[in-house]
Design a protein around this motif. Sequence first.
Motif, PDB file in Angstrom:
ATOM      1  N   ARG A   1      -2.358   8.160   8.501  1.00  0.00           N
ATOM      2  CA  ARG A   1      -3.696   7.682   7.654  1.00  0.00           C
ATOM      3  C   ARG A   1      -4.379   6.603   8.195  1.00  0.00           C
ATOM      4  NH1 ARG A   1      -4.381   9.501   2.122  1.00  0.00           N
ATOM      5  NH2 ARG A   1      -2.459  10.731   1.527  1.00  0.00           N
TER       6      ARG A   1
ATOM      7  N   GLN B   1       0.860  -1.180   0.104  1.00  0.00           N
ATOM      8  CA  GLN B   1       0.078   0.105   0.058  1.00  0.00           C
ATOM      9  C   GLN B   1       0.814   1.302  -0.103  1.00  0.00           C
ATOM     10  OE1 GLN B   1      -3.577   0.346   0.098  1.00  0.00           O
ATOM     11  NE2 GLN B   1      -2.679   2.108  -0.623  1.00  0.00           N
TER      12      GLN B   1
ATOM     13  N   ARG C   1      -9.449   1.215   1.888  1.00  0.00           N
ATOM     14  CA  ARG C   1      -9.701   2.597   1.423  1.00  0.00           C
ATOM     15  C   ARG C   1      -8.943   3.239   2.770  1.00  0.00           C
ATOM     16  NH1 ARG C   1     -14.017   4.361  -1.910  1.00  0.00           N
ATOM     17  NH2 ARG C   1     -14.884   2.697  -3.062  1.00  0.00           N
ATOM     18  N   CYS C   2      -8.461   4.364   2.416  1.00  0.00           N
ATOM     19  CA  CYS C   2      -8.094   5.337   3.474  1.00  0.00           C
ATOM     20  C   CYS C   2      -9.231   6.066   4.034  1.00  0.00           C
ATOM     21  CB  CYS C   2      -6.949   6.377   2.914  1.00  0.00           C
ATOM     22  SG  CYS C   2      -6.556   7.630   4.222  1.00  0.00           S
TER      23      CYS C   2
ATOM     24  N   TRP D   1      -6.538   3.192   7.374  1.00  0.00           N
ATOM     25  CA  TRP D   1      -6.768   2.427   6.501  1.00  0.00           C
ATOM     26  C   TRP D   1      -7.966   1.270   6.673  1.00  0.00           C
ATOM     27  CZ3 TRP D   1      -4.431   3.697   1.969  1.00  0.00           C
ATOM     28  CH2 TRP D   1      -3.209   4.779   1.847  1.00  0.00           C
ATOM     29  N   ASP D   2      -8.788   1.123   6.036  1.00  0.00           N
ATOM     30  CA  ASP D   2      -9.776  -0.049   6.394  1.00  0.00           C
ATOM     31  C   ASP D   2      -9.345  -1.242   5.442  1.00  0.00           C
ATOM     32  OD1 ASP D   2     -11.847  -1.984   6.734  1.00  0.00           O
ATOM     33  OD2 ASP D   2     -13.563  -0.309   6.339  1.00  0.00           O
TER      34      ASP D   2
END
Length: 510
Positions: free
Chosen positions: A378, A349, A386-387, A380-381
């Motif tokens: 950040r 990522q 997604r961020c 993230w999921d």
Amino acid sequence: MSDDEDVAPAVKKSRVFYGSLEEKERERLNAEMASSMVTGSDAVKAGIEAGNINISSGETLEMEERVSERQQEALAEFERRRRARQIMVSTDDAEVKAGLRALGEPITLFGEGPADRRERLRSVLSVVGPDALKKSRKDEERAKRSRDECQQTWYHEGSATLKNARLWLARYSLPRAMRRLEAARIQKDVAEATKVVRQQELHKSLRNLNNFCSQIGDDRPISFCHFSPDSKMLATASWSGLCKLWSVPDCTLIRTLRGHNTNVGAVVFRPEAGVSLDQADVNLASCAADGSVKLWNLESDEPVADIEGHSDRVSRVAWHPSGRFLGTTCYDNSWRLWDLEVQEEILHQEGHSKGVHDLSFHPDGSLVATGGLDAFGRVWDLRTGRCVVFLEGHLKEIYSLHFSPNGYHLATGSGDNTCKVWELRNRKCLYTVPAHQNLLSAVRFQPTDGHFLLTGAYDNTAKVWSHPGWTPLKTLAGHEGKVMGVDVSPDGKLIATCSYDRTFKLWLSE
């Protein structure tokens, strides 16, 4: 009177010419012209021979050509003025300035008013052409469109193992989130007086923290420390390349893990290590500045496996709460997720503009937070990739992150000497703790219920803060060098700090 004065003056006789004077005058003029030409040519020849006059063959200056050039310039100037009168220029001074800027001209000159500025723009357009402004605006729009396209989120098809991992993570995290929310509801029903009494007791015990044990851990600075899940062992990482396991609380050396050749950034116990995991299984992971990541068990001094793929410095590793996945942060501006069940990298990522220094997994296993040298964090999921939260507010690099056990608070420690606590439910900074006199190297919440926050910094101290309230409860002073890492034992009874002075210390409430 003398005799001379008596003599009369001689009378000048006048000449008498016969015939026309025109012929005589013409002859005289021709003679004078011939003599002057001879003497002039002789003088020029003498000057050339002396080197005072330079004449090159073929160099001539035709006056007619010079005159025609001046005429053409004058005509071009008249034509330019005629075009300028026909060019329509906006009367809005802001648009005039924008037009001058687009053409690369200064938007204003000293003592220039709006009318003079319009005339200057009209004069420039009469030279470069009225379409130049439209062309420059089109180029700007095209460049802006390309920048917007570069900033847009783009996706590429992931592997089947990544899809399976995300499905597995969703099935793993949702029941844990339900249990966490149920525990929060039960805690909400507890009487306020009872909560206050418990908090006061906790604060009193934290104020009584004292140095319980101090141990020289290595010949080089100790960069990281981490308690085992059963709170009976402490792992330390050193710049010498060695990782060591110590018994708690007597601080005796159990084993030295040899495998790295350079500075070790972190060594962490796998969840359930020493509790339900077999000692022959992978129980620890470590990373180093040369990009190497190694896995260890509790029976051998040698690594059981190497994780290859990083080409730059790996600063931190962290285990997913399930123990199946391992996260690594790298100074190539990315972080990676490794699935030990299928034994491969399932996610690489990107998203940070500089190196990624630390990461922390959510207690539910659904999210991961990363912080980097770009001063941004950040969240993230892991189930979608997604961020979901962008953490903007620190002035310098983020060196540490940690989730609170309540699931909605995240602490970040930065090079701007502050610790920020973020509220993930509204995606805002909840509080900024002006924690230390130097950069923060580590932040940790109490692992049991998150009722206090521990910070370590390069001002040689670690501090304990209440949560909520963020009041300082205790300063853990005693290290002679900067504090490189801190940790709280899973049972919440012990605090460990490690330092540049090559020692680690255990702190216990009396």
